[in-house]
Design an enzyme around this catalytic site. Sequence first.
Site, PDB file in Angstrom:
ATOM      1  CB  VAL A  45     130.971  43.971 -83.780  1.00 55.81           C
ATOM      2  CG1 VAL A  45     131.713  44.413 -82.527  1.00 55.81           C
ATOM      3  CG2 VAL A  45     131.003  42.447 -83.918  1.00 55.81           C
ATOM      4  N   PRO A  46     128.497  46.457 -82.778  1.00 52.87           N
ATOM      5  CG  PRO A  46     126.999  46.715 -81.001  1.00 52.87           C
ATOM      6  CD  PRO A  46     127.817  45.684 -81.738  1.00 52.87           C
ATOM      7  CB  CYS A  47     132.329  50.012 -83.436  1.00 49.63           C
ATOM      8  SG  CYS A  47     132.082  50.008 -85.216  1.00 49.63           S
ATOM      9  CG  HIS A  48     126.564  52.034 -84.430  1.00 52.82           C
ATOM     10  ND1 HIS A  48     126.678  50.706 -84.791  1.00 52.82           N
ATOM     11  CD2 HIS A  48     125.334  52.172 -83.881  1.00 52.82           C
ATOM     12  CE1 HIS A  48     125.560  50.075 -84.474  1.00 52.82           C
ATOM     13  NE2 HIS A  48     124.726  50.940 -83.917  1.00 52.82           N
TER      14      HIS A  48
END
Length: 169
Positions: free
Chosen positions: A129-132
């Site tokens: 889950v690409p929070c970056h």
Amino acid sequence: MEPTHVVVDSPVGPLTLVAIDGALCGLYMVNQRHRPPEESFGAPGDPDAEPFAATAEQLAAYFAGELTEFDLPLNLRGTPFQGRVWAALQEIPYGETTTYGELAVELGKPSASRAVGLANGKNPVGVIVPCHRVVGSTGSLTGYGGGLDRKRYLLDFERKTRSVEAALF
């Protein structure tokens, strides 16, 4: 059912994968902010069992530049608002970024950029889950549970991979 875990290697260091009932509920980096205590990860699991085998395979493909979107069973536990933020994170295209404020507007809560940031920081399955891909309003790299060096690495990696892919087609 009790959680189980395995540790896999990656270019950003060892990743602890945690699953409950055959679905991934955690992906934690070494020294990650908001990392739960080790005892909450449960007993060591079988790395060849699901979802660990599929997760390791997809992470390897991601870090090889061959996978841009994960397809794994997830069991994310959080508040309803956190769930909405985590779902919105999965809509950010590979190699692109958005801001906390833009995400808040997208969620219909334009004054909630801080709450979006807090939910983003509590994302239990970073990378997948690409929070970056969420940055500050000026495009600056602000806060990342895995550390700014890892955030910079992931964003640079995705941009380079996307640029190479675009040049080939």
